[in-house]
Design an enzyme around this catalytic site. Sequence first.
Site, mmCIF file in Angstrom:
data_model
loop_
_atom_site.group_PDB
_atom_site.id
_atom_site.type_symbol
_atom_site.label_atom_id
_atom_site.label_comp_id
_atom_site.label_asym_id
_atom_site.label_seq_id
_atom_site.Cartn_x
_atom_site.Cartn_y
_atom_site.Cartn_z
ATOM 1 N N GLN A 1 0.858 -1.196 0.000
ATOM 2 C CA GLN A 1 0.000 0.000 0.000
ATOM 3 C C GLN A 1 0.887 1.237 0.000
ATOM 4 O O GLN A 1 0.390 2.351 -0.091
ATOM 5 C CB GLN A 1 -0.869 0.014 1.261
ATOM 6 C CG GLN A 1 -1.843 -1.146 1.338
ATOM 7 C CD GLN A 1 -2.390 -1.317 2.751
ATOM 8 O OE1 GLN A 1 -3.387 -0.723 3.118
ATOM 9 N NE2 GLN A 1 -1.721 -2.121 3.546
ATOM 10 N N ASP B 1 6.250 4.738 -1.468
ATOM 11 C CA ASP B 1 7.611 5.266 -1.316
ATOM 12 C C ASP B 1 8.658 4.586 -2.192
ATOM 13 O O ASP B 1 9.797 5.050 -2.276
ATOM 14 C CB ASP B 1 8.048 5.217 0.163
ATOM 15 C CG ASP B 1 7.905 3.822 0.790
ATOM 16 O OD1 ASP B 1 8.102 2.824 0.075
ATOM 17 O OD2 ASP B 1 7.614 3.758 2.009
ATOM 18 N N HIS C 1 -1.532 1.388 -4.133
ATOM 19 C CA HIS C 1 -1.962 2.790 -4.034
ATOM 20 C C HIS C 1 -1.084 3.723 -4.870
ATOM 21 O O HIS C 1 -1.002 4.916 -4.589
ATOM 22 C CB HIS C 1 -1.981 3.233 -2.554
ATOM 23 C CG HIS C 1 -3.112 2.615 -1.767
ATOM 24 N ND1 HIS C 1 -3.094 2.483 -0.395
ATOM 25 C CD2 HIS C 1 -4.306 2.101 -2.177
ATOM 26 C CE1 HIS C 1 -4.230 1.900 0.008
ATOM 27 N NE2 HIS C 1 -4.966 1.656 -1.050
ATOM 28 N N SER D 1 -2.442 -1.280 9.343
ATOM 29 C CA SER D 1 -3.570 -1.280 10.273
ATOM 30 C C SER D 1 -4.758 -2.029 9.670
ATOM 31 O O SER D 1 -5.733 -2.298 10.361
ATOM 32 C CB SER D 1 -3.968 0.159 10.620
ATOM 33 O OG SER D 1 -4.360 0.834 9.443
ATOM 34 N N ASN E 1 3.347 -6.956 13.332
ATOM 35 C CA ASN E 1 2.914 -5.597 13.633
ATOM 36 C C ASN E 1 3.306 -5.277 15.074
ATOM 37 O O ASN E 1 3.497 -6.177 15.882
ATOM 38 C CB ASN E 1 1.388 -5.468 13.463
ATOM 39 C CG ASN E 1 0.933 -4.030 13.258
ATOM 40 O OD1 ASN E 1 1.217 -3.151 14.061
ATOM 41 N ND2 ASN E 1 0.227 -3.797 12.160
ATOM 42 N N GLU F 1 1.283 -3.868 17.002
ATOM 43 C CA GLU F 1 0.059 -3.978 17.810
ATOM 44 C C GLU F 1 -0.974 -4.814 17.057
ATOM 45 O O GLU F 1 -0.854 -4.992 15.842
ATOM 46 C CB GLU F 1 -0.502 -2.572 18.090
ATOM 47 C CG GLU F 1 -0.839 -1.835 16.818
ATOM 48 C CD GLU F 1 -1.154 -0.352 17.029
ATOM 49 O OE1 GLU F 1 -0.748 0.209 18.064
ATOM 50 O OE2 GLU F 1 -1.811 0.214 16.148
HETATM 51 P P1 OAD Z 1 -1.360 2.859 9.004
HETATM 52 O O1 OAD Z 1 -0.672 4.078 9.514
HETATM 53 O O2 OAD Z 1 -2.837 2.859 9.034
HETATM 54 O O3 OAD Z 1 -0.887 1.591 9.852
HETATM 55 C C1 OAD Z 1 0.466 1.338 10.096
HETATM 56 C C2 OAD Z 1 0.573 0.054 10.897
HETATM 57 O O4 OAD Z 1 1.936 -0.268 11.027
HETATM 58 C C3 OAD Z 1 -0.017 0.153 12.309
HETATM 59 O O5 OAD Z 1 -0.821 -1.000 12.541
HETATM 60 C C4 OAD Z 1 1.229 0.160 13.215
HETATM 61 O O6 OAD Z 1 1.003 -0.524 14.444
HETATM 62 C C5 OAD Z 1 2.213 -0.612 12.368
HETATM 63 N N1 OAD Z 1 3.640 -0.273 12.590
HETATM 64 C C6 OAD Z 1 4.191 0.941 12.749
HETATM 65 N N2 OAD Z 1 5.529 0.857 12.853
HETATM 66 C C7 OAD Z 1 5.836 -0.446 12.739
HETATM 67 C C8 OAD Z 1 7.064 -1.184 12.753
HETATM 68 N N3 OAD Z 1 8.247 -0.588 12.893
HETATM 69 N N4 OAD Z 1 7.001 -2.531 12.605
HETATM 70 C C9 OAD Z 1 5.803 -3.164 12.457
HETATM 71 N N5 OAD Z 1 4.618 -2.526 12.438
HETATM 72 C C10 OAD Z 1 4.631 -1.180 12.565
HETATM 73 O O7 OAD Z 1 -0.772 2.559 7.549
HETATM 74 P P2 OAD Z 1 -1.387 1.629 6.406
HETATM 75 O O8 OAD Z 1 -2.053 0.436 6.979
HETATM 76 O O9 OAD Z 1 -0.346 1.423 5.400
HETATM 77 O O10 OAD Z 1 -3.756 5.121 1.694
HETATM 78 O O11 OAD Z 1 -2.496 2.583 5.805
HETATM 79 C C11 OAD Z 1 -3.260 2.139 4.725
HETATM 80 C C12 OAD Z 1 -3.556 3.282 3.807
HETATM 81 O O12 OAD Z 1 -4.130 4.360 4.548
HETATM 82 C C13 OAD Z 1 -2.340 3.909 3.156
HETATM 83 O O13 OAD Z 1 -1.909 3.217 2.017
HETATM 84 C C14 OAD Z 1 -2.841 5.275 2.801
HETATM 85 C C15 OAD Z 1 -3.567 5.613 4.069
HETATM 86 O O14 OAD Z 1 -4.615 6.493 3.939
HETATM 87 C C16 OAD Z 1 -3.842 6.075 0.761
HETATM 88 O O15 OAD Z 1 -3.187 7.086 0.818
HETATM 89 C C17 OAD Z 1 -4.815 5.774 -0.343
#
Ligand code: OAD
Length: 249
Positions: free
Chosen positions: A102, A105, A120, A191, A215, A217
């Site tokens: 998703q 980068d 995305h 997430s 993850n 969490e």
């Molecule tokens: P989120 O910010 O919603 O979720 C990030 C997840 O990564 C969370 O569950 C954190 O607990 C976890 N996390 C953070 N640091 C970590 C680490 N070092 N190791 C393991 N886990 C870690 O990001 P996405 O799920 O990618 O869409 O969000 C989905 C979409 O929402 C993105 O692609 C973007 C956003 O809106 C668009 O822009 C269309």
Amino acid sequence: MDHKLIQRAAKDILNSKKTIAFTGAGISAESGIPDFRSAGGLWEKFDPEEYADIHAFHTNPEKVWLMLKEMFSLIMTAKPNPAHLGLAELERMGYLSSVITQNVDGLHQLAGSRNVIEFHGTHRTLSCLKCSFTLDGTSLKMEDLPPRCSRCSSLLKPDVVFFGEPIPWEAQTVSFKESKSCSAVLVIGTSAVVYPAASIPITAKERGAMIIEINREPTPLTDGISDYLILGSAGEIIPAIIEEVKRIR
Ligand code: OAD
């Protein structure tokens, strides 16, 4: 880090006929790119309705470009971390079919992953909204915002999917094909709340695939979809799994 689960994941990867990875912003957090929804994440600073919606982009591009400029400078200087590098190594070893990400980068490709599906889109290229001229992000000048097309002076937009825009057709088709044909999914740093992306592991699970979540969490997938969650940072867990795969294969 739970070593029993690391061993279990390594065994599951070795026993799986086809494994894919499904990644989110958490995998790039250790490269210095904050995720969206954690404390200190991007959506704490920028309301997605005001900054990430395609209608907002058309209505107020100057404002949305303030966020995009910040994302550009983070992304263009970021380097792949051990989690990205680990997935690339797993692919080279023949144990990973594809990475569906998703993220926008480009760090999976920089790490050496070859079969990357950008669900995305990408921040590394931009397109003119009028004449479709495309340019590389590295040649973008940020002095006058919003940046305009050198050919027709219309607005430039990064090739990322905004809320309200469709998922690129090919990415969507190939992703669901992968999710229906795999026997294990590594769900890393997401997430899992944004659809249709989050239905990728669910589709795989419905077809009997093993879902291994990594993850910091629990997520909505953890109870019910994931077979198990390895709690901790992707940058530590992925390399540990690879070491174990190498040790027991
Ligand atoms: P989120 O910010 O919603 O979720 C990030 C997840 O990564 C969370 O569950 C954190 O607990 C976890 N996390 C953070 N640091 C970590 C680490 N070092 N190791 C393991 N886990 C870690 O990001 P996405 O799920 O990618 O869409 O969000 C989905 C979409 O929402 C993105 O692609 C973007 C956003 O809106 C668009 O822009 C269309």
